[in-house]
Design a protein around this motif. Sequence first.
Motif, mmCIF file in Angstrom:
data_model
loop_
_atom_site.group_PDB
_atom_site.id
_atom_site.type_symbol
_atom_site.label_atom_id
_atom_site.label_comp_id
_atom_site.label_asym_id
_atom_site.label_seq_id
_atom_site.Cartn_x
_atom_site.Cartn_y
_atom_site.Cartn_z
ATOM 1 N N ARG A 194 -1.128 4.256 -22.409
ATOM 2 C CA ARG A 194 -1.596 4.707 -23.711
ATOM 3 C C ARG A 194 -1.825 6.210 -23.680
ATOM 4 N NH1 ARG A 194 -6.002 -0.081 -25.222
ATOM 5 N NH2 ARG A 194 -4.539 -1.827 -25.017
ATOM 6 N N THR A 195 -2.030 6.782 -24.849
ATOM 7 C CA THR A 195 -2.177 8.230 -24.979
ATOM 8 C C THR A 195 -3.531 8.564 -25.609
ATOM 9 O OG1 THR A 195 0.209 8.474 -25.250
ATOM 10 C CG2 THR A 195 -1.151 10.316 -25.933
ATOM 11 N N TYR A 196 -4.190 9.589 -25.056
ATOM 12 C CA TYR A 196 -5.513 9.998 -25.530
ATOM 13 C C TYR A 196 -5.524 11.516 -25.711
ATOM 14 C CZ TYR A 196 -6.792 5.384 -23.771
ATOM 15 O OH TYR A 196 -6.851 4.033 -23.528
ATOM 16 N N ARG A 197 -6.113 11.970 -26.814
ATOM 17 C CA ARG A 197 -6.241 13.410 -27.026
ATOM 18 C C ARG A 197 -7.380 13.930 -26.164
ATOM 19 N NH1 ARG A 197 -8.042 14.033 -32.063
ATOM 20 N NH2 ARG A 197 -9.598 15.647 -31.738
ATOM 21 N N VAL A 198 -7.075 14.911 -25.326
ATOM 22 C CA VAL A 198 -8.068 15.407 -24.371
ATOM 23 C C VAL A 198 -9.253 16.024 -25.100
ATOM 24 C CG1 VAL A 198 -8.459 17.038 -22.483
ATOM 25 C CG2 VAL A 198 -6.317 15.739 -22.584
ATOM 26 N N GLY A 199 -9.009 16.683 -26.240
ATOM 27 C CA GLY A 199 -10.100 17.294 -26.988
ATOM 28 C C GLY A 199 -11.079 16.292 -27.560
#
Length: 327
Positions: A194-199
Amino acid sequence: MRASRLVSLLLLLQNRGRMTAQELAATLEVSIRTVYRDVDALSASGVPVYAERGPAGGYRLLDGYRTRLTGMTAEEAEALFLVGVPGPAGELGLGSVLAAAELKLRAALPAELADRGGRIRQRFHLDAPTWFREPEPTPHLAALAHAVWSDRQVRVRYRRWRTPREVERTLAPLGLVLKAGRWYLVATVDGQARTYRVGAILELTVLDEPADRPDGFDLARCWQEHADRYEQGVYRAEARVRMTVSALESMPHVFPPAMSRAARAAAGEPDADGWLLTTVPIESVRHGHTELLKLGAEVEVLAPAELRERFTATARRLAALYPAGGG
């Protein structure tokens, strides 16, 4: 051409160790017969390359042998200095490392190649963020990069767009991607990538538990598949519109690429007044209203009815704010 290939073959064996003829042929994009000839040429020139027989065999260099030969061309030296991205490297905690590596590369190169590399840095610059967007704070990026590099799991508290807004997850990091000035983490959770926005990460703890990487994982391919799914899945509705030719031509400058591409592909022939019919993909009625308002009076929404009603209400409010005659 062959000299460059021989250097590539030598460096492949130096950096990867034992490789089969099939692996070398696939990497160099040549036939296995060509690999045989090239290995013979290297051996004849004094390079200690030898073959190991058997199922686990292949070609390898004599233990301890390393070449100082790089075979680097002027264009390759220029390209190496072009790939340095000081901003993102600094965000990852690698700014000083990148600077030191560049100094060492300059020192190792012949003067002419070092000068050419310096010239390209003075003539080309990569500015990753998009226009009109403030840089997104990423206080946990350096720690996250360390976890990615050391294959360690992380525990995060993450803010997302749907409820519950804040969640906690234990993730196995696989890689970091910089997209349009924003950093994204690709990680597995419950066996799914899955993908997560680091900010959007509020808290992060690097754990002692190892993060297992799937066999054959390719970060670039995984990201591209995610981007394709996102683009295909985010536009769940369509708006049938009538717009001017100039509005259609301006769409690439003010609309997301997927919306612009689809609208241009679906556009019919313009009438005598320069208006045409087309279909624009939208995320929702609210999203379509916000985006299509950018085209002002050069677009008319025909369907869906709810979106047209929104535009009607907006037009009435605007008319009340700006009555005829300026009164």
